[in-house]
Motif scaffolding. Structure first.
Motif, PDB file in Angstrom:
ATOM      1  N   LYS A 174       0.801  -1.218   0.000  1.00 55.42           N
ATOM      2  CA  LYS A 174       0.000   0.000   0.000  1.00 55.42           C
ATOM      3  C   LYS A 174       0.841   1.280   0.000  1.00 55.42           C
ATOM      4  N   MET A 175       1.814   1.305  -0.926  1.00 53.26           N
ATOM      5  CA  MET A 175       2.693   2.463  -1.122  1.00 53.26           C
ATOM      6  C   MET A 175       2.037   3.409  -2.117  1.00 53.26           C
ATOM      7  N   TYR A 176       1.469   4.484  -1.615  1.00 53.11           N
ATOM      8  CA  TYR A 176       0.791   5.445  -2.476  1.00 53.11           C
ATOM      9  C   TYR A 176       1.053   6.858  -1.985  1.00 53.11           C
ATOM     10  N   LEU A 177       1.279   7.763  -2.933  1.00 52.18           N
ATOM     11  CA  LEU A 177       1.528   9.167  -2.618  1.00 52.18           C
ATOM     12  C   LEU A 177       0.676  10.058  -3.517  1.00 52.18           C
ATOM     13  N   LEU A 178       0.164  11.128  -2.929  1.00 47.61           N
ATOM     14  CA  LEU A 178      -0.518  12.144  -3.727  1.00 47.61           C
ATOM     15  C   LEU A 178       0.489  12.835  -4.642  1.00 47.61           C
ATOM     16  N   PRO A 179       0.038  13.424  -5.741  1.00 47.56           N
ATOM     17  CA  PRO A 179       0.962  14.136  -6.637  1.00 47.56           C
ATOM     18  C   PRO A 179       1.827  15.168  -5.913  1.00 47.56           C
ATOM     19  N   VAL A 180       1.275  15.875  -4.940  1.00 48.87           N
ATOM     20  CA  VAL A 180       2.020  16.907  -4.211  1.00 48.87           C
ATOM     21  C   VAL A 180       3.206  16.317  -3.433  1.00 48.87           C
ATOM     22  N   ALA A 181       3.164  15.014  -3.154  1.00 49.50           N
ATOM     23  CA  ALA A 181       4.220  14.372  -2.370  1.00 49.50           C
ATOM     24  C   ALA A 181       5.295  13.716  -3.232  1.00 49.50           C
ATOM     25  N   ARG A 182       5.059  13.622  -4.513  1.00 51.81           N
ATOM     26  CA  ARG A 182       6.010  12.933  -5.392  1.00 51.81           C
ATOM     27  C   ARG A 182       7.187  13.837  -5.744  1.00 51.81           C
ATOM     28  N   GLY A 183       8.340  13.206  -5.919  1.00 57.85           N
ATOM     29  CA  GLY A 183       9.538  13.941  -6.310  1.00 57.85           C
ATOM     30  C   GLY A 183      10.202  14.676  -5.168  1.00 57.85           C
ATOM     31  N   LYS A 184       9.791  14.400  -3.945  1.00 60.27           N
ATOM     32  CA  LYS A 184      10.361  15.059  -2.768  1.00 60.27           C
ATOM     33  C   LYS A 184      11.158  14.088  -1.891  1.00 60.27           C
ATOM     34  N   GLY A 185      11.281  12.839  -2.346  1.00 64.24           N
ATOM     35  CA  GLY A 185      11.997  11.842  -1.556  1.00 64.24           C
ATOM     36  C   GLY A 185      11.146  11.180  -0.485  1.00 64.24           C
ATOM     37  N   ILE A 186       9.847  11.469  -0.480  1.00 71.46           N
ATOM     38  CA  ILE A 186       8.969  10.909   0.555  1.00 71.46           C
ATOM     39  C   ILE A 186       8.802   9.406   0.378  1.00 71.46           C
ATOM     40  N   GLY A 187       8.635   8.956  -0.852  1.00 68.96           N
ATOM     41  CA  GLY A 187       8.530   7.522  -1.103  1.00 68.96           C
ATOM     42  C   GLY A 187       9.770   6.790  -0.622  1.00 68.96           C
ATOM     43  N   LYS A 188      10.938   7.370  -0.899  1.00 72.07           N
ATOM     44  CA  LYS A 188      12.196   6.769  -0.441  1.00 72.07           C
ATOM     45  C   LYS A 188      12.247   6.725   1.082  1.00 72.07           C
ATOM     46  N   MET A 189      11.756   7.780   1.735  1.00 66.74           N
ATOM     47  CA  MET A 189      11.743   7.809   3.194  1.00 66.74           C
ATOM     48  C   MET A 189      10.871   6.681   3.755  1.00 66.74           C
ATOM     49  N   ILE A 190       9.703   6.475   3.151  1.00 64.28           N
ATOM     50  CA  ILE A 190       8.804   5.414   3.610  1.00 64.28           C
ATOM     51  C   ILE A 190       9.428   4.045   3.369  1.00 64.28           C
ATOM     52  N   ILE A 191      10.015   3.843   2.197  1.00 66.44           N
ATOM     53  CA  ILE A 191      10.646   2.549   1.905  1.00 66.44           C
ATOM     54  C   ILE A 191      11.805   2.308   2.855  1.00 66.44           C
ATOM     55  N   ASP A 192      12.642   3.319   3.099  1.00 67.74           N
ATOM     56  CA  ASP A 192      13.748   3.169   4.059  1.00 67.74           C
ATOM     57  C   ASP A 192      13.230   2.744   5.429  1.00 67.74           C
ATOM     58  N   LYS A 193      12.221   3.443   5.930  1.00 72.36           N
ATOM     59  CA  LYS A 193      11.657   3.101   7.240  1.00 72.36           C
ATOM     60  C   LYS A 193      11.073   1.694   7.228  1.00 72.36           C
ATOM     61  N   SER A 194      10.429   1.322   6.130  1.00 75.42           N
ATOM     62  CA  SER A 194       9.848  -0.011   6.022  1.00 75.42           C
ATOM     63  C   SER A 194      10.924  -1.088   6.013  1.00 75.42           C
TER      64      SER A 194
END
Length: 162
Positions: free
Chosen positions: A87-107
């Motif tokens: 369930k890795m999903y980000l709104l457009p406003v959150a993309r390209g800011k490294g947020i997905g990478k932060m979540i994956i790192d924490k996971s």
């Protein structure tokens, strides 16, 4: 302008907002078809789902507003040493800011702390941006699914060692 980006564990009152994010993201990419989390009743109750031992779900906020999430889950049928990145999903406003990478790192760190040795994920061709991120994290393609996620709408399966 500096934004306050936070990654925290899911709370009960996050359920509705993250369900909207998941479904709107799938719809945005034309991936809102049967056999995906779009139709899962669990999508509306992620806080409760992630009370399962050896699981965790992270919520990303930007300036206090929920912008996405992702987590780790012991999907039925996976080997005991393998969890699923889910369930890795980000709104457009959150993309390209490294947020997905932060979540994956924490996971990944959480999965290691739980004792998992491998991380599996299921995705679909429509989510090409996400697939590129998974590849950068060292996920490699499998010929077929592992476990029993019941997401027959996913046609790409990936795995990485932790």
């Amino acid at each position: 302008m500096q934004q306050d980006i936070q990654i925290r564990k899911i709370e009960r009152n996050d359920n509705a907002a993250i369900a909207v994010i998941i479904r709107s993201t799938l719809k945005e990419f034309g991936a809102n078809h049967p056999g995906t989390v779009y139709y899962d009743e669990e999508t509306d109750h992620l806080f409760e789902l992630f009370q399962q031992p050896l699981s965790v779900y992270y919520i990303a906020t930007i300036d206090g507003v929920i912008a996405g999430g992702g987590g780790v889950y012991p999907t039925k049928g996976l080997p005991a040493d393998t969890c699923e990145l889910v369930k890795m999903y980000l709104l457009p406003v959150a993309r390209g800011k490294g947020i997905g990478k932060m979540i994956i790192d924490k996971s990944i760190h959480a999965a290691r702390d739980f004792g998992y040795r491998k991380m599996y994920l299921e995705t679909m061709p429509e989510l090409q941006q996400a697939i590129k991120v998974y590849e950068k994290f060292g996920f490699h393609y499998l010929d077929g699914p592992l476990g029993n996620s019941v997401h027959f709408g996913c046609s790409k399966w990936m795995l990485r060692n932790l």
